[in-house]
Design a protein around this motif. Sequence first.
Motif, PDB file in Angstrom:
ATOM      1  N   LEU A  57       0.825  -1.209   0.000  1.00  0.00           N
ATOM      2  CA  LEU A  57       0.000   0.000   0.000  1.00  0.00           C
ATOM      3  C   LEU A  57       0.861   1.262   0.000  1.00  0.00           C
ATOM      4  CD1 LEU A  57      -3.026  -0.670   2.392  1.00  0.00           C
ATOM      5  CD2 LEU A  57      -2.910  -0.803  -0.092  1.00  0.00           C
ATOM      6  N   GLY A  58       2.011   1.197   0.675  1.00  0.00           N
ATOM      7  CA  GLY A  58       2.875   2.370   0.739  1.00  0.00           C
ATOM      8  C   GLY A  58       3.440   2.754  -0.611  1.00  0.00           C
ATOM      9  N   VAL A  59       3.796   1.758  -1.406  1.00  0.00           N
ATOM     10  CA  VAL A  59       4.401   2.012  -2.717  1.00  0.00           C
ATOM     11  C   VAL A  59       3.346   2.353  -3.763  1.00  0.00           C
ATOM     12  CG1 VAL A  59       5.704   0.935  -4.597  1.00  0.00           C
ATOM     13  CG2 VAL A  59       6.411   0.573  -2.220  1.00  0.00           C
ATOM     14  N   LEU A  60       2.150   1.813  -3.605  1.00  0.00           N
ATOM     15  CA  LEU A  60       1.115   1.887  -4.643  1.00  0.00           C
ATOM     16  C   LEU A  60       0.900   3.283  -5.239  1.00  0.00           C
ATOM     17  CD1 LEU A  60      -1.079   0.352  -6.230  1.00  0.00           C
ATOM     18  CD2 LEU A  60      -2.650   0.840  -4.331  1.00  0.00           C
ATOM     19  N   PRO A  61       0.669   4.335  -4.435  1.00  0.00           N
ATOM     20  CA  PRO A  61       0.358   5.637  -5.040  1.00  0.00           C
ATOM     21  C   PRO A  61       1.577   6.494  -5.357  1.00  0.00           C
ATOM     22  CG  PRO A  61       0.079   5.793  -2.686  1.00  0.00           C
ATOM     23  CD  PRO A  61       0.538   4.381  -2.966  1.00  0.00           C
ATOM     24  N   VAL A  62       2.759   6.038  -4.954  1.00  0.00           N
ATOM     25  CA  VAL A  62       3.951   6.889  -5.064  1.00  0.00           C
ATOM     26  C   VAL A  62       4.258   7.315  -6.500  1.00  0.00           C
ATOM     27  CG1 VAL A  62       6.468   6.917  -4.762  1.00  0.00           C
ATOM     28  CG2 VAL A  62       4.988   6.150  -2.906  1.00  0.00           C
ATOM     29  N   PRO A  63       4.189   6.427  -7.498  1.00  0.00           N
ATOM     30  CA  PRO A  63       4.484   6.885  -8.869  1.00  0.00           C
ATOM     31  C   PRO A  63       3.607   8.046  -9.319  1.00  0.00           C
ATOM     32  CG  PRO A  63       4.477   4.493  -8.784  1.00  0.00           C
ATOM     33  CD  PRO A  63       3.972   4.970  -7.453  1.00  0.00           C
ATOM     34  N   VAL A  64       2.346   8.038  -8.905  1.00  0.00           N
ATOM     35  CA  VAL A  64       1.445   9.139  -9.281  1.00  0.00           C
ATOM     36  C   VAL A  64       1.896  10.437  -8.630  1.00  0.00           C
ATOM     37  CG1 VAL A  64      -0.926  10.000  -9.164  1.00  0.00           C
ATOM     38  CG2 VAL A  64      -0.491   7.572  -9.608  1.00  0.00           C
ATOM     39  N   TYR A  65       2.230  10.376  -7.345  1.00  0.00           N
ATOM     40  CA  TYR A  65       2.610  11.589  -6.624  1.00  0.00           C
ATOM     41  C   TYR A  65       3.970  12.107  -7.081  1.00  0.00           C
ATOM     42  CZ  TYR A  65      -1.249  10.138  -3.639  1.00  0.00           C
ATOM     43  OH  TYR A  65      -2.488   9.764  -3.179  1.00  0.00           O
ATOM     44  N   VAL A  66       4.882  11.206  -7.398  1.00  0.00           N
ATOM     45  CA  VAL A  66       6.181  11.631  -7.928  1.00  0.00           C
ATOM     46  C   VAL A  66       5.997  12.325  -9.275  1.00  0.00           C
ATOM     47  CG1 VAL A  66       8.359  10.786  -8.901  1.00  0.00           C
ATOM     48  CG2 VAL A  66       7.578   9.954  -6.679  1.00  0.00           C
ATOM     49  N   SER A  67       5.132  11.775 -10.110  1.00  0.00           N
ATOM     50  CA  SER A  67       4.872  12.381 -11.420  1.00  0.00           C
ATOM     51  C   SER A  67       4.302  13.789 -11.271  1.00  0.00           C
ATOM     52  CB  SER A  67       3.903  11.509 -12.225  1.00  0.00           C
ATOM     53  OG  SER A  67       4.456  10.229 -12.468  1.00  0.00           O
ATOM     54  N   LEU A  68       3.405  13.971 -10.307  1.00  0.00           N
ATOM     55  CA  LEU A  68       2.839  15.301 -10.072  1.00  0.00           C
ATOM     56  C   LEU A  68       3.919  16.284  -9.634  1.00  0.00           C
ATOM     57  CD1 LEU A  68      -0.489  14.414  -8.205  1.00  0.00           C
ATOM     58  CD2 LEU A  68      -0.258  15.300 -10.528  1.00  0.00           C
ATOM     59  N   ALA A  69       4.817  15.833  -8.767  1.00  0.00           N
ATOM     60  CA  ALA A  69       5.890  16.709  -8.293  1.00  0.00           C
ATOM     61  C   ALA A  69       6.830  17.087  -9.434  1.00  0.00           C
ATOM     62  CB  ALA A  69       6.666  16.019  -7.168  1.00  0.00           C
ATOM     63  N   LEU A  70       7.192  16.118 -10.258  1.00  0.00           N
ATOM     64  CA  LEU A  70       8.116  16.394 -11.358  1.00  0.00           C
ATOM     65  C   LEU A  70       7.475  17.270 -12.425  1.00  0.00           C
ATOM     66  CD1 LEU A  70       9.856  12.915 -11.810  1.00  0.00           C
ATOM     67  CD2 LEU A  70      10.598  14.885 -10.460  1.00  0.00           C
ATOM     68  N   TRP A  71       6.162  17.205 -12.547  1.00  0.00           N
ATOM     69  CA  TRP A  71       5.469  18.019 -13.547  1.00  0.00           C
ATOM     70  C   TRP A  71       5.645  19.511 -13.260  1.00  0.00           C
ATOM     71  CZ3 TRP A  71       1.668  21.699 -13.991  1.00  0.00           C
ATOM     72  CH2 TRP A  71       1.142  21.895 -15.262  1.00  0.00           C
ATOM     73  N   LEU A  72       5.858  19.865 -11.997  1.00  0.00           N
ATOM     74  CA  LEU A  72       6.024  21.275 -11.643  1.00  0.00           C
ATOM     75  C   LEU A  72       7.256  21.888 -12.299  1.00  0.00           C
ATOM     76  CD1 LEU A  72       5.274  21.106  -7.809  1.00  0.00           C
ATOM     77  CD2 LEU A  72       3.721  21.871  -9.610  1.00  0.00           C
ATOM     78  N   ASP A  73       8.256  21.067 -12.561  1.00  0.00           N
ATOM     79  CA  ASP A  73       9.529  21.566 -13.095  1.00  0.00           C
ATOM     80  C   ASP A  73       9.425  21.685 -14.608  1.00  0.00           C
ATOM     81  OD1 ASP A  73      12.055  22.515 -12.957  1.00  0.00           O
ATOM     82  OD2 ASP A  73      13.018  20.620 -12.474  1.00  0.00           O
ATOM     83  N   ARG A  74       8.791  22.754 -15.077  1.00  0.00           N
ATOM     84  CA  ARG A  74       8.420  22.859 -16.485  1.00  0.00           C
ATOM     85  C   ARG A  74       9.554  23.310 -17.387  1.00  0.00           C
ATOM     86  NH1 ARG A  74       5.630  19.452 -16.953  1.00  0.00           N
ATOM     87  NH2 ARG A  74       5.265  20.148 -19.071  1.00  0.00           N
ATOM     88  N   TYR A  75      10.500  24.075 -16.886  1.00  0.00           N
ATOM     89  CA  TYR A  75      11.489  24.688 -17.766  1.00  0.00           C
ATOM     90  C   TYR A  75      12.814  23.938 -17.820  1.00  0.00           C
ATOM     91  CZ  TYR A  75       8.580  28.829 -18.374  1.00  0.00           C
ATOM     92  OH  TYR A  75       7.560  29.684 -18.712  1.00  0.00           O
ATOM     93  N   GLU A  76      13.284  23.482 -16.695  1.00  0.00           N
ATOM     94  CA  GLU A  76      14.623  22.893 -16.652  1.00  0.00           C
ATOM     95  C   GLU A  76      14.607  21.674 -15.741  1.00  0.00           C
ATOM     96  OE1 GLU A  76      19.129  24.634 -16.107  1.00  0.00           O
ATOM     97  OE2 GLU A  76      17.591  25.184 -14.671  1.00  0.00           O
TER      98      GLU A  76
END
Length: 373
Positions: A57-76
Amino acid sequence: MGTQRRAPSPRSGRFTGPGAFLVVAALGAFGLFGGLSLLLIGGLNTGLQGLVFGMALGVLPVPVYVSLALWLDRYEKEPGWMLVGAFAWGATVALFFSFVLNTASGITVGLLLGAPAGDFFASVVSAPIVEESMKGLALLILFFWKRDEFDGVVDGVVYAAMVGLGFAMVENFSYYGVALGEGGVAGGAAAFLVRGILTPFNHPLYTAMFGIGLGLARESGRTWVKVVAPVTGLTAAMTLHSLWNATSYLAPGLGGLALMISVLVLPPLAGVVFAVSLSLKREGRIIRENLRPELRSGLISEPEYEALGSVRGRLRSTMRAFFKGLSQWRSQRRFNQAASELAFHRHRAARGLSPPGDEAHYLDDLVRLRGRF
């Protein structure tokens, strides 16, 4: 005469050399030790079945949340190894030391004032100070060590999110396992709903306060901002963390949870989003100001120049490239990244944060990628 090899970009994101190998090896060994120790402790608390359940359960949602965090870095985009390292630090080093120090402080206060006082102290006083300090240490290391990869608020928030998500993921292993043991599958599912769905960003949010402070310090040329902003950010992180733990300790149940989310999560989260949006606008201006020579020389066309300095423009250009084929899409993304790196290097060099002589490497990368489409 052999073929001349192009010198690697000084900002390629690679971490090389004997010293680098020793540092990575030492951190990796300690991280492995800390991670295995945490799993062993978690297994003793929850049993094998609870540990496996908690890990799943701990690992299950992590890829989604990591993707959201990385999406913030739009320029570099930041180097992958630094993002992985930040995540691993939170999941192992920060959590291991936090567990040891929080446990020790709780036991000490418990022996002096009684077990309830020890539990309260460990949760409301020790945990916010220790955990935010240990998570923040990763940001501090990156801030001073990799100055060319920590340009402002956006980078601070992204690194903070990675550290916080790693910390929360492994911490949840134990919470979910204990909930399974005490309340069965329904108890485990309820814990996952609260910690994995309703409040998954608590640790990233707290650490983001410090990340914003460091980002403001990097962006500002004023000495007082470089001191006050990080201190204020770390204080805010500890305060939010303490208030959350105190409220959950004193007002458990759905009512307390609703109050905590509405007061201690949503407003700070909105503040982080606002800070990131302002920083993205600043980054767009930096790119436009520092790519004017390439616009005048014709290396970058007028439409490309406008797109490179806009989040929407970049999204549109990469989408158009995607429909032309995967190779074209990759080339467009690399071209956008190279243009950003050149612009940010010039910005850092003008402020004395990067050697001006390195510009040739960045420009060479851009020219090379220009020839691909």
